[in-house]
Design a protein around this motif. Structure first.
Motif, mmCIF file in Angstrom:
data_model
loop_
_atom_site.group_PDB
_atom_site.id
_atom_site.type_symbol
_atom_site.label_atom_id
_atom_site.label_comp_id
_atom_site.label_asym_id
_atom_site.label_seq_id
_atom_site.Cartn_x
_atom_site.Cartn_y
_atom_site.Cartn_z
ATOM 1 N N GLY A 19 0.310 -1.235 0.023
ATOM 2 C CA GLY A 19 -0.037 -0.195 0.081
ATOM 3 C C GLY A 19 0.716 1.367 -0.355
ATOM 4 N N ARG A 46 6.567 7.308 -0.628
ATOM 5 C CA ARG A 46 6.932 8.309 1.030
ATOM 6 C C ARG A 46 7.606 7.343 1.720
ATOM 7 N NH1 ARG A 46 5.229 9.273 6.018
ATOM 8 N NH2 ARG A 46 3.434 6.871 5.527
ATOM 9 N N GLU A 53 0.861 -1.573 -4.914
ATOM 10 C CA GLU A 53 -0.070 -0.042 -5.241
ATOM 11 C C GLU A 53 -1.117 -0.920 -5.823
ATOM 12 O OE1 GLU A 53 -0.656 2.018 -3.023
ATOM 13 O OE2 GLU A 53 -2.181 3.248 -4.224
ATOM 14 N N THR A 93 -4.004 2.300 -6.931
ATOM 15 C CA THR A 93 -3.746 3.349 -7.401
ATOM 16 C C THR A 93 -3.004 3.469 -9.007
ATOM 17 O OG1 THR A 93 -4.794 3.413 -5.603
ATOM 18 C CG2 THR A 93 -4.778 4.966 -7.461
#
Ligand SMILES: C[S@@+](CC[C@H](N)C(=O)[O-])C[C@H]1O[C@@H](n2cnc3c(N)ncnc32)[C@H](O)[C@@H]1O
Length: 251
Positions: free
Chosen positions: A85, A90, A107, A109
């Motif tokens: 996720g 970051r 991830e 998206t």
């Protein structure tokens, strides 16, 4: 808000057909920035990553006590981590790559993982420090067997239905090296579930997480509250988890 409504909000509808597409739609509209993935709280980045680094470093460097006496030796190597996720990367950039030689990102998206690959982690990719940028929901992610020292899941597990979360953890256990760890850093509610209909996500209590860990065959080796977060937010907890079968093997 009526009592009926507030009760509804505490009962997640795990049967909801568009559970996973809700999240995809929600996150696709957010900016691909640190502020965007942190829901407008970009300023917590530094304190968050420092908390994670302190939490996990004893397992990588060993732990020293009074007069520099070694209390525990390193448990995992600093070779390979997976960021689940990952958003725009970051956590990978500010936490994991400051410790680990190499990181894979998972991830859901597409625009976030593209941003990570083409911009936010471009340099790190060119340096060979990113293994794979994987665009997948965690409900489908299948880590390669025995690949990772640490699988880190932060501010994402609320997007998985309980059943899918248990199956995900079971697959993660197989993706770990023999002494590897799963790290979980999530918001926790005081009691029960807090369901958010907008993005179909759920905030679970510490008690619910612990039941899920147990059902997944995971044992908590360390747990800690992340201090210094804005007061209006949920409490944030970190858990380091090992495969229960590890202990049996060691006996
Ligand atoms: C609050 S952001 C956190 C991002 C990152 N972990 C961080 O702390 O910077 C939640 C992230 O989870 C991703 N996400 C939502 N549902 C997911 C799913 N089913 N599988 C994988 N990632 C998902 C979103 O796209 C978003 O990038």
């Amino acid at each position: 808000m009526s009592e009926e409504n507030s009760k509804d909000k505490e009962t997640p509808d795990f049967q909801k057909e568009d559970w996973y597409t809700d999240a995809l739609e929600y996150w696709s509209e957010k900016p691909a920035t640190i502020d965007g993935v942190l829901g407008g709280y970009g300023e917590i980045d530094e304190i968050d990553v420092e908390g994670s680094r302190l939490f996990i470093s004893e397992y990588i460097y060993g732990k020293k006590g009074a007069r520099n006496r070694i209390i525990s030796s390193p448990r995992i190597s600093d070779e390979y981590a997976c960021d689940c996720g990952a958003g725009i990367g970051r956590v990978t950039k500010h936490f994991l790559l400051r410790i680990f030689k190499k990181v894979d990102l998972v991830e859901y998206t597409p625009k976030f993982i593209k941003q990570a690959e083409n911009d936010f982690l471009k340099k790190e990719k060119e340096e060979g420090r990113i293994g794979e940028f994987i665009c997948s929901g965690l409900q489908e992610f299948m880590p390669k067997e025995g690949k990772y020292d640490l699988i880190w899941c932060q501010w994402v597990l609320g997007h998985l239905k309980d059943d899918d979360l248990i199956k995900f953890f079971e697959r993660c256990k197989k993706g770990l090296k023999p002494k590897g760890l799963i790290g979980v850093k999530e918001n926790v509610s005081v009691i029960g579930y807090q369901f958010d209909e907008t993005d179909s996500s759920v905030t679970r209590s510490d008690e619910i997480y612990k039941k899920i860990f147990q059902k997944s065959g995971l044992k908590i080796v360390k747990e800690e509250i992340q201090h210094g977060m804005p007061e209006e937010l949920f409490e944030v907890k970190m858990y380091a988890l090992e495969n229960v079968d590890n202990q049996n093997q060691e006996k």
